[in-house]
Design an enzyme around this catalytic site. Structure first.
Site, PDB file in Angstrom:
ATOM      1  N   GLU A  44      -7.440  -0.028   6.433  1.00 41.59           N
ATOM      2  CA  GLU A  44      -8.045  -1.329   6.116  1.00 41.59           C
ATOM      3  C   GLU A  44      -8.844  -1.247   4.827  1.00 41.59           C
ATOM      4  O   GLU A  44      -8.826  -2.168   4.014  1.00 41.59           O
ATOM      5  CB  GLU A  44      -8.939  -1.781   7.278  1.00 41.59           C
ATOM      6  CG  GLU A  44      -9.573  -3.134   7.045  1.00 41.59           C
ATOM      7  CD  GLU A  44     -10.400  -3.604   8.232  1.00 41.59           C
ATOM      8  OE1 GLU A  44     -11.098  -4.616   8.094  1.00 41.59           O
ATOM      9  OE2 GLU A  44     -10.347  -2.951   9.301  1.00 41.59           O
ATOM     10  N   GLU A  57       4.541  -2.109 -10.896  1.00 40.59           N
ATOM     11  CA  GLU A  57       5.381  -3.308 -10.862  1.00 40.59           C
ATOM     12  C   GLU A  57       5.831  -3.689 -12.271  1.00 40.59           C
ATOM     13  O   GLU A  57       6.994  -4.027 -12.509  1.00 40.59           O
ATOM     14  CB  GLU A  57       4.603  -4.482 -10.236  1.00 40.59           C
ATOM     15  CG  GLU A  57       4.233  -4.273  -8.781  1.00 40.59           C
ATOM     16  CD  GLU A  57       2.846  -3.668  -8.593  1.00 40.59           C
ATOM     17  OE1 GLU A  57       2.271  -3.835  -7.509  1.00 40.59           O
ATOM     18  OE2 GLU A  57       2.340  -3.021  -9.544  1.00 40.59           O
ATOM     19  N   CYS A 115      -1.490  -6.884  -7.755  1.00 37.76           N
ATOM     20  CA  CYS A 115      -2.669  -7.593  -8.218  1.00 37.76           C
ATOM     21  C   CYS A 115      -2.246  -8.983  -8.695  1.00 37.76           C
ATOM     22  O   CYS A 115      -1.051  -9.302  -8.735  1.00 37.76           O
ATOM     23  CB  CYS A 115      -3.349  -6.812  -9.348  1.00 37.76           C
ATOM     24  SG  CYS A 115      -2.347  -6.722 -10.867  1.00 37.76           S
TER      25      CYS A 115
END
Length: 221
Positions: A58, A96, A124
């Site tokens: 988390e 990416e 992002c």
């Protein structure tokens, strides 16, 4: 083995002619140790990187790199599949972006491609916007992104970027335990001379998957 794409070093072997030259070479070498833009590419990533970076915790403290494993399926008379992985070495460029800058240009715009990414965390805002723009411009691409964790999902700007990706046709999914096992089998290095080790799921893998799946469903509803 992975290959690092970086500026070639001009440092020569041997001792410097004088102290000043030696000091200058040390400074140059130090700068080249940390280039502002370096993308690591290869077919399989080290097991220790996978175990740390892909873990679907988390709170992702210390996990500030992006690892992207891809499967590129070319649709045509004969289907061709290629795979590999990218990782960003520094914050100046993300994996990416590296895919779009290094892998995508090799694709033939007259062919159709099914692309699947297995990424340690979701993109992002900047990368998410680039993904949306790329899919809108390239109707021959189908992109599915499987992510281990959601990045900054509480932020309104991030939620809007993820929704935009969905609208552009990107399928965004949270990695299930079976997906982590797939990455382990297909993208992680095994020790030479040893039989492939079975994937060992961490204790909270299923709970964390369900946690992120619920959060993603709330965002994309």
């Amino acid at each position: 083995m992975a290959e690092k794409q970086e500026e070639p070093s001009n440092t020569q072997n041997g001792e410097p002619d004088n102290a000043e030259e030696g000091e200058e070479k040390k400074k140059k070498l130090k700068r080249e140790d940390l280039p502002p833009f370096e993308i690591v590419t290869g077919e399989r990533l080290p097991a220790m990187f996978f175990k740390f970076q892909f873990r679907n915790v988390e709170y992702s403290s210390g996990r500030n790199k992006t690892f992207l494993c891809y499967v590129l399926e070319t649709q045509g008379k004969e289907s061709v599949t290629s795979r590999g992985y990218l990782e960003d070495e520094h914050a100046a460029a993300h994996a990416e972006m590296a895919f779009f800058n290094t892998i995508l240009p090799k694709c033939d715009s007259s062919l159709r491609y099914n692309i699947t990414w297995y990424v340690s965390s979701s993109p992002c805002v900047t990368c998410a916007d680039r993904i949306s723009e790329t899919l809108k411009k390239n109707k021959n691409l189908r992109l599915t992104i499987m992510v281990g964790r959601l990045f900054m999902w509480e932020e309104a700007e991030m939620q809007a970027a993820l929704k935009k990706m969905k609208s552009a046709g990107c399928k965004l999914r949270i990695m299930k335990p079976q997906d982590f096992e797939y990455v382990w089998q297909n993208f992680v290095e095994q020790e030479e001379g040893e039989e492939a080790k079975a994937f060992v799921p961490w204790e909270d893998i299923q709970e964390n998957f369900q946690y992120y799946e619920e959060k993603l469903a709330e965002i994309l509803h």
